[in-house]
Scaffold this motif. Structure first.
Motif, short mmCIF file in Angstrom:
data_model
loop_
_atom_site.label_atom_id
_atom_site.label_comp_id
_atom_site.label_asym_id
_atom_site.label_seq_id
_atom_site.Cartn_x
_atom_site.Cartn_y
_atom_site.Cartn_z
N GLY A 132 42.18 57.03 44.78
CA GLY A 132 42.70 55.63 45.26
C GLY A 132 42.31 54.52 44.22
N ARG A 133 42.89 53.45 44.51
CA ARG A 133 42.67 52.44 43.76
C ARG A 133 42.67 50.99 44.43
NH1 ARG A 133 47.66 51.64 39.89
NH2 ARG A 133 46.78 53.57 39.03
N ARG A 134 41.81 50.04 44.14
CA ARG A 134 41.55 48.67 44.80
C ARG A 134 41.63 47.75 43.61
NH1 ARG A 134 42.60 51.95 48.18
NH2 ARG A 134 41.40 52.07 50.10
N GLU A 135 42.54 46.80 43.82
CA GLU A 135 42.62 45.54 43.02
C GLU A 135 42.27 44.23 43.64
OE1 GLU A 135 46.43 45.37 41.26
OE2 GLU A 135 46.18 47.50 40.22
N VAL A 136 41.45 43.43 42.88
CA VAL A 136 41.12 41.99 43.57
C VAL A 136 41.27 41.12 42.37
CG1 VAL A 136 39.69 43.05 45.63
CG2 VAL A 136 38.79 42.51 43.08
N SER A 137 41.36 39.96 42.62
CA SER A 137 41.37 38.94 41.68
C SER A 137 40.75 37.59 41.89
CB SER A 137 42.94 38.48 41.23
OG SER A 137 43.52 37.95 42.21
N TYR A 138 40.09 36.76 40.89
CA TYR A 138 39.60 35.22 41.12
C TYR A 138 40.18 34.59 39.95
CZ TYR A 138 36.15 36.82 37.77
OH TYR A 138 35.60 37.46 36.54
N ARG A 139 39.92 33.16 40.24
CA ARG A 139 40.23 32.23 39.41
C ARG A 139 39.06 31.65 38.67
NH1 ARG A 139 44.18 28.46 42.95
NH2 ARG A 139 42.41 28.83 44.35
N VAL A 140 39.19 31.29 37.51
CA VAL A 140 38.17 30.52 36.79
C VAL A 140 38.94 29.22 36.12
CG1 VAL A 140 36.67 32.49 36.24
CG2 VAL A 140 38.43 32.06 34.70
N ARG A 141 37.85 28.39 35.64
CA ARG A 141 38.40 27.08 35.29
C ARG A 141 37.40 26.42 34.42
NH1 ARG A 141 38.53 21.70 36.66
NH2 ARG A 141 40.33 20.54 36.22
N SER A 142 37.77 25.71 33.51
CA SER A 142 36.79 24.92 32.77
C SER A 142 37.30 23.74 32.10
CB SER A 142 36.06 25.94 31.64
OG SER A 142 35.28 25.26 30.89
#
Length: 448
Positions: A132-142
């Motif tokens: 199986g596979r799991r995908e997640v994401s998040y945002r970064v900013r500078s």
């Protein structure tokens, strides 16, 4: 994009590591099981001994299975985009693959990011089936430009009963490049670009060598339609005509990075404005077809840059812009005190435009900058006004100060010198430079 990488197996201390990952529940089960077995032997209770063995073996089995399973979990990271302007967001995509034949327990992910990009992201993933596979994401900013490492990714595994918990770090990491802000500039026509045709192009003869003043001799593979019969009759051998081809006009962007020329720090400082302005001009000139070169007060330029700077169209132009943006992303103050090294580099050429972003100038450095105008077809200087960048607007001294005197010296040398007040818009200063150049050209024409 981070390639999938499996957690590295430790050759020694495997079972010790697994036992160290026992949770409070697992340790309690183990202790209760051992105590029940001891009591069973003392009291002679066979049923109690079976219960004790079950309680003691269960956390050990969970630890062994979890220790074996964790090596079969692969992780990868992908940045979208990998190069982002300051103040903009980028998204980081994490992907976990269970490449073993056993399902995983609860997965807890944590990615290491520098504090300037925000808090560390944490995710909890439910049971992952085999394959199986799991995908997640998040945002970064500078808001600060630079190159920031992302990773390594930390993975925490737990068994379905909560008996054991193991943490492992992956070895791969990625780099997020935060480049300066690029402001779109209006198309104007500056002095030094009048020759030629098209946007920033000039015509020149396609010479095969320095001695190719007349039609050159025929070479194998030359088109017979290019044979110059008059020269052939004159010299007694086949001669071919020269042809005209477009040659890109040149533009040098000079960025003053002297630490003593700027005051203040942070995304709203004078130095950051100059870096952002240089980036905007570089991109604008590349889009107009110029061969662009980035030069600093130390005499250094972008690694991999040719003698005439970067040039290209389409994909090549985008790559050239990317290389220069990467350089500007990490550029910092220099320890130099003058502009003489940059002048030495410019002294060898006498063509093209010169765009300069200068900090605070004393009389000596203003004189050096004035001499740079003699080696360029046209020169525009954006000189930051130190008074407005370090004082409140109400405390700005009246005109006629040292800053105005430096501007006058540059203008007398032929520069189109524009004063840059605090938080000024580059597009408006760009138009102002065009108006001042047009006015000077009109006055020069009337004088002639």
């Amino acid at each position: 994009m981070g390639a999938p990488a499996e957690a590295d197996r430790e050759e020694t201390g495997g079972m010790r590591t697994a036992l160290a990952g026992l949770t409070t529940r697992g340790r309690s089960f183990l202790a209760a099981g051992i105590a029940a077995v001891i009591c069973a032997y003392v009291l002679g209770q066979a049923d109690l001994r079976r219960v004790g063995l079950l309680l003691a073996v269960l956390p050990l089995i969970c630890a062994a299975v979890l220790y074996r399973t964790r090596y079969r979990v692969a992780g990868s990271r992908r940045l979208s985009p990998a190069r982002v302007p300051a103040g903009s967001e980028a998204r980081v995509h994490l992907r976990m693959d269970n490449v073993s034949r056993l399902p995983t327990g609860l997965l807890m992910l944590q990615d290491r990011v520098p504090y300037v990009l925000g808090p560390r992201p944490r995710f909890v993933l439910d049971r992952v089936e085999p394959g199986g596979r799991r995908e997640v994401s998040y945002r970064v900013r500078s808001d600060l430009r630079g190159r920031y490492p992302l990773g390594p990714l930390q993975l925490r595994l737990t068994d379905p009963f909560g008996m054991c918990e193991l943490t492992r770090s992956f070895s791969t990491f990625d780099t997020l490049t935060v480049i300066p802000k690029v402001e779109p500039l209006p198309p104007i026509r500056l002095s030094g670009e009048a020759r030629g045709y098209g946007d920033g192009r000039q015509r020149s003869l396609a010479l095969a060598g320095e001695d190719d003043v007349i039609p050159r001799g025929y070479r194998y593979g030359d088109d017979l339609r290019r044979v110059h019969w008059r020269s052939t009759a004159r010299y007694g051998e086949l001669m071919v005509r020269r042809e005209e081809q477009p040659q890109r006009a040149r533009c040098t962007v000079l960025l003053d990075t002297r630490g003593l020329a700027y005051e203040g720090a942070g995304p709203d400082s004078a130095f950051e404005w100059a870096v952002s302005g240089a980036a905007s001009v570089l991109v604008h000139m590349l889009e107009r077809g110029f061969s662009v070169r980035l030069l600093t007060d130390t005499g250094s330029s972008v690694p991999g840059e040719g003698a005439d700077g970067f040039a290209g169209s389409g994909h090549e132009s985008a790559e050239a812009a990317g290389l220069m943006m990467d350089t500007l992303a990490v550029i910092d103050h220099s320890d130099g005190t003058g502009l003489s090294r940059a002048y030495d580099v410019l002294r060898g050429g006498n063509e093209g435009l010169l765009m300069a972003f200068l900090g605070d100038l004393d009389e000596e450095q203003a004189t050096v900058a004035a001499k740079m105008r003699q080696r360029s077809g046209g020169a525009v200087a954006f000189v930051l006004d130190p008074d407005t960048w370090v004082r409140e607007p109400s405390d700005v001294p009246a005109p006629g100060n040292a800053h105005e005197e430096r501007l006058r010296m540059l203008r007398e040398a032929g520069w189109t010198a524009v004063s840059v007040p605090r938080a000024a818009a580059l597009a408006e200063l760009w138009r102002q430079a065009d108006r001042e150049r047009t006015g000077l050209a009109a006055l020069s024409g009337e004088a002639r």
